[in-house]
Design an enzyme around this catalytic site. Sequence first.
Site, PDB file in Angstrom:
ATOM      1  N   GLU A  13      -6.060   7.062  -1.370  1.00  0.00           N
ATOM      2  CA  GLU A  13      -6.016   5.862  -0.532  1.00  0.00           C
ATOM      3  C   GLU A  13      -6.621   4.676  -1.282  1.00  0.00           C
ATOM      4  O   GLU A  13      -6.088   3.561  -1.243  1.00  0.00           O
ATOM      5  CB  GLU A  13      -6.768   6.099   0.776  1.00  0.00           C
ATOM      6  CG  GLU A  13      -6.080   7.053   1.734  1.00  0.00           C
ATOM      7  CD  GLU A  13      -4.699   6.574   2.151  1.00  0.00           C
ATOM      8  OE1 GLU A  13      -4.526   5.358   2.357  1.00  0.00           O
ATOM      9  OE2 GLU A  13      -3.802   7.415   2.249  1.00  0.00           O
TER      10      GLU A  13
ATOM     11  N   HIS B  27       0.838  -1.202   0.000  1.00  0.00           N
ATOM     12  CA  HIS B  27       0.000   0.000   0.000  1.00  0.00           C
ATOM     13  C   HIS B  27       0.876   1.257   0.000  1.00  0.00           C
ATOM     14  O   HIS B  27       0.597   2.213  -0.749  1.00  0.00           O
ATOM     15  CB  HIS B  27      -0.916  -0.008   1.221  1.00  0.00           C
ATOM     16  CG  HIS B  27      -1.707   1.244   1.405  1.00  0.00           C
ATOM     17  ND1 HIS B  27      -2.975   1.416   0.890  1.00  0.00           N
ATOM     18  CD2 HIS B  27      -1.414   2.405   2.055  1.00  0.00           C
ATOM     19  CE1 HIS B  27      -3.423   2.619   1.197  1.00  0.00           C
ATOM     20  NE2 HIS B  27      -2.492   3.239   1.919  1.00  0.00           N
ATOM     21  N   GLU B  28       1.918   1.267   0.809  1.00  0.00           N
ATOM     22  CA  GLU B  28       2.804   2.421   0.842  1.00  0.00           C
ATOM     23  C   GLU B  28       3.569   2.552  -0.470  1.00  0.00           C
ATOM     24  O   GLU B  28       3.800   3.669  -0.954  1.00  0.00           O
ATOM     25  CB  GLU B  28       3.771   2.317   2.028  1.00  0.00           C
ATOM     26  CG  GLU B  28       3.100   2.238   3.388  1.00  0.00           C
ATOM     27  CD  GLU B  28       2.112   3.373   3.625  1.00  0.00           C
ATOM     28  OE1 GLU B  28       2.367   4.495   3.139  1.00  0.00           O
ATOM     29  OE2 GLU B  28       1.082   3.142   4.278  1.00  0.00           O
TER      30      GLU B  28
ATOM     31  N   HIS C 247       1.437   4.359  -2.888  1.00  0.00           N
ATOM     32  CA  HIS C 247       1.510   5.822  -2.776  1.00  0.00           C
ATOM     33  C   HIS C 247       2.734   6.362  -3.516  1.00  0.00           C
ATOM     34  O   HIS C 247       2.652   7.381  -4.224  1.00  0.00           O
ATOM     35  CB  HIS C 247       1.585   6.232  -1.308  1.00  0.00           C
ATOM     36  CG  HIS C 247       0.257   6.215  -0.601  1.00  0.00           C
ATOM     37  ND1 HIS C 247      -0.834   6.903  -1.061  1.00  0.00           N
ATOM     38  CD2 HIS C 247      -0.143   5.594   0.547  1.00  0.00           C
ATOM     39  CE1 HIS C 247      -1.860   6.715  -0.245  1.00  0.00           C
ATOM     40  NE2 HIS C 247      -1.471   5.923   0.737  1.00  0.00           N
TER      41      HIS C 247
END
Length: 643
Positions: free
Chosen positions: A249, A173-174, A177
């Site tokens: 997100e 997930h990071e 980003h």
Amino acid sequence: MRFRDQQHETRRATLRLLALFGLLLVALVLAVNAALCALWWGGSALLLRDSGFLYLPPLFFETNTAIVLVFVLGGCGVETLRLRSGGGAHVAEWAGGRELTDPRDVTERRLLNIVDEMALASGLPRPRIYLLEREQAINAFATGWSPQEAVVAVTRGALQRLTRDELQGLVAHEFGHIHNGDLRLHMVLLALVWGLSLVHGYGHRLVDAGEDGRRSVPGVLVGPVFIAAGGLGWIAGRMLQAAVSRQRELLADASAVQFTRSRDGLGGTLRKIWYQVDAHEAALLRLPSRLMAGQLMQAPPGWLSTHPPLAERVRRVCGRVLAPLAAPVLAAGDADEPRRASAPVPPAALAPAAASIAYAVAMAETHDPSGTLPQPRPTSDDDEREAIDRLARVHGPGEMRAVLLALIATPGSQRERRAWRDETRGLSTADALRDEVKKLGAAARLPWLEVLLGRLARAPLHDRQDVVEAARRVMAADGQVRPIDRLHWLALRHRLGEARPPSPSAGTSNDLADLSESALMQVARLTAFLSRLVPDGELETGTAWYQSVMKRWVRGAIVPAPELPDADEVAQALAAVQGLPWMLRPVLVRAWLEAALAASPLNRLSDGAADALRLAGLLLDSPMPPELARHYIELPAAISSGT
């Protein structure tokens, strides 16, 4: 909805919201001009009732517009420079993070392994990793100005409460980003909102009394206009900032599924965070969660929430509504996690073992009048021999690094070639060395790679790690991670990692059928991964090869289907197979080879299959069977020994 459709829709929503930011700025300029114009005409009409048509002062609208833009855009620029100068590492250290360079336990080593895997899967530079030691809640954040300067920080609670798959989902997930450019976007939006607040502050300064305690009449009249317009603009900006953050997100969630090729990891992470939120265990002790809300994996809810509801995120990731999942501290087992980079076993230490186990299971080398057994490789042509002679004179870490990177780069890939040029910039002989590598045939490339790995293994640890990082950047430059790339990557980590003595394995049986069901399942996973390359890279023949290998040891049961493992499962399977008794690893390599020869026309391996089997044997520290050795040319002894 498909995850790629989610990504496209989220990107379109982000563009719409960013367009609204532009409209907000235009509306702010118009509102200030309209209010000041009305104030001017109203005041002038009261003072000059019989003056006729009232003219505005020269450059009235231009001045008002310039004031607003100077505060908003100028303030945004100043704040952007301030945020950029701080750097991701500064933010992580300010939040109480400790950089992970030398893991202290298995959970920290697992995190570093996962970061390496996600960097390769996403094609991004490996970020610096920080551990938020005091934070027991499950959370993480990525910060920095660019992918090259990115930092990922993970809480201790995430390491202790998430399974490996779940931790991989959180890290992915990071990386999402970073991949989607959210780090820069978050900073620009934060700076833009701060610029909007300056308009409000400018109005207050106009209204406030001066040093003499008096307020100016123009200030009292004009100040409330800027206060009202700036306040409304700031609120609208915060709302748009939160809306953009919510979309990013969702985009990072979709990217995480893309990188890991699994819903369960990220889904389990979100469900555990949801449980902690409901149990009021999600608070962060040192990290100012309100201030950094847009960068966290999950932030506190509110009317300006930067994250979608967890129930909605779970539904989008898992495809259905699921309940929160308890998040107890898990027992960390060292057996299922490979070292970040295993060291090669010294050849001197391997020699006695190789002599005793190389033929633990016989492979007949009888006379073959029909010519169906593998035959020795033909000798090299003149160009290849000359290239080998020139490469034998390679010296210095820079030249060895350039040759190694050229050997693992995908032939014909322009992106990987550009990445190779970036990695070898400043080396005057780089292009000449690459031309020599291009002359090497398939039978010479892997032997040369092993020679270079042996030489580079003598370099200091930080130099070896730099080579591994450079190799990852080259292999990932085209955005694709091929199975052979994965094997090259694992081989580099295996040979160039931190030195550690090999752990002795119990047991002396040379029959894989005696393994436990879980150990045999890991053998099946590693075999399924190799079936993407052996015997010819085709799905149908690879499945048949897998069935032929596994049916030798799965007695009285149906051979499990060859489910292609992801990067995480390959790493776990390799670690388990590396831990097998030393007599079993050559047995497994030989079984792979026998089945591949039986499935290949005229018992001849394809180049891809031979390379896959040779790399697999290298990873298992297994001696190379002679039938496989025949596929390659034998380099001169002086080259192999590095003299």
